[in-house]
Structures are given as structure tokens and as C-alpha cells.
Design a protein around this motif. Sequence first.
Motif, PDB file in Angstrom:
ATOM      1  N   CYS A 118      -0.424   4.025   5.363  1.00  7.09           N
ATOM      2  CA  CYS A 118       0.126   2.677   5.151  1.00  7.09           C
ATOM      3  C   CYS A 118       1.524   2.556   5.750  1.00  7.09           C
ATOM      4  CB  CYS A 118       0.144   2.337   3.663  1.00  7.09           C
ATOM      5  SG  CYS A 118      -1.481   2.012   2.978  1.00  7.09           S
ATOM      6  N   GLY A 119       2.280   3.630   5.713  1.00  7.22           N
ATOM      7  CA  GLY A 119       3.605   3.624   6.332  1.00  7.22           C
ATOM      8  C   GLY A 119       3.527   3.440   7.839  1.00  7.22           C
ATOM      9  N   SER A 169       2.367   5.798  -2.972  1.00 10.37           N
ATOM     10  CA  SER A 169       3.453   6.733  -3.294  1.00 10.37           C
ATOM     11  C   SER A 169       3.568   6.923  -4.802  1.00 10.37           C
ATOM     12  CB  SER A 169       4.779   6.215  -2.748  1.00 10.37           C
ATOM     13  OG  SER A 169       4.752   6.201  -1.344  1.00 10.37           O
ATOM     14  N   LEU A 170       3.382   5.835  -5.557  1.00  3.02           N
ATOM     15  CA  LEU A 170       3.470   5.917  -7.014  1.00  3.02           C
ATOM     16  C   LEU A 170       2.332   6.717  -7.628  1.00  3.02           C
ATOM     17  CD1 LEU A 170       4.646   2.295  -7.879  1.00  3.02           C
ATOM     18  CD2 LEU A 170       6.002   4.408  -7.916  1.00  3.02           C
ATOM     19  N   VAL A 171       1.136   6.652  -7.049  1.00  2.00           N
ATOM     20  CA  VAL A 171       0.001   7.402  -7.597  1.00  2.00           C
ATOM     21  C   VAL A 171      -0.152   8.760  -6.917  1.00  2.00           C
ATOM     22  CG1 VAL A 171      -1.244   5.350  -8.333  1.00  2.00           C
ATOM     23  CG2 VAL A 171      -1.693   6.292  -6.067  1.00  2.00           C
ATOM     24  N   GLY A 213       0.814  -1.219   0.000  1.00  6.52           N
ATOM     25  CA  GLY A 213       0.000   0.000   0.000  1.00  6.52           C
ATOM     26  C   GLY A 213       0.841   1.259   0.000  1.00  6.52           C
ATOM     27  N   THR A 214       1.902   1.255   0.795  1.00  5.01           N
ATOM     28  CA  THR A 214       2.790   2.428   0.836  1.00  5.01           C
ATOM     29  C   THR A 214       3.413   2.677  -0.533  1.00  5.01           C
ATOM     30  OG1 THR A 214       3.293   1.964   3.156  1.00  5.01           O
ATOM     31  CG2 THR A 214       4.794   3.426   1.988  1.00  5.01           C
ATOM     32  N   THR A 215       3.891   1.617  -1.158  1.00  3.67           N
ATOM     33  CA  THR A 215       4.507   1.744  -2.481  1.00  3.67           C
ATOM     34  C   THR A 215       3.494   2.222  -3.520  1.00  3.67           C
ATOM     35  OG1 THR A 215       6.024  -0.042  -1.923  1.00  3.67           O
ATOM     36  CG2 THR A 215       5.801   0.504  -4.249  1.00  3.67           C
TER      37      THR A 215
END
Length: 89
Positions: free
Chosen positions: A47-48, A36-38, A31-33
Amino acid sequence: MRTGSEPVTARSALRMRFWLSLWGLLWAAFGTTLFSLVEEPGWAAACGVLFVVAAVDLIVVGHHIRQGPHWQPGRDIPPYEPDRGGRGR
């Protein structure tokens, strides 16, 4: 039947908690990744935080499992002392 000593002698399913923490850790990292991408910083931060909580829980559970039977008694150890009768009546 309650004996009154359950909180003292209660057991935790540490191995199940370990796998659930690992599952949560993986999903929080995903979720964090993804967020972060969107470019959704709020959701990425949430999420972090979940990632950190799951990682700390995983470390604590792993420590308790390594401590041995004090935290994870075997099947031959009863979960609480049997009722001797007369106490609390």
C-alpha cells in the motif's frame, strides 16, 4: 474515421485522472495505516508503494493541468484534423 494523426492529437481526461489519483492516494494511505496497525508489513509496504505511485501521478497530472490548453484543449478545438480525402488511398 481514422486520419492517422490520433496519437499526436490525442487528448487525456486529466481532471478525471486527477480525481481518480486522489481517490487512490486516499485508499493507499488508509491501507498503509490499517495494515501497519494490524502488523502486516508486506501489505503495508504494498500500500505504501501504491501511495507513492498515486502521489507521483497526482503531481504529474496537476502539472499538466496547470500547463493549460496544450494539455487540456477546450471544446472548440477538434480532437484531430479532419480527413481531407485522398491521403492514404
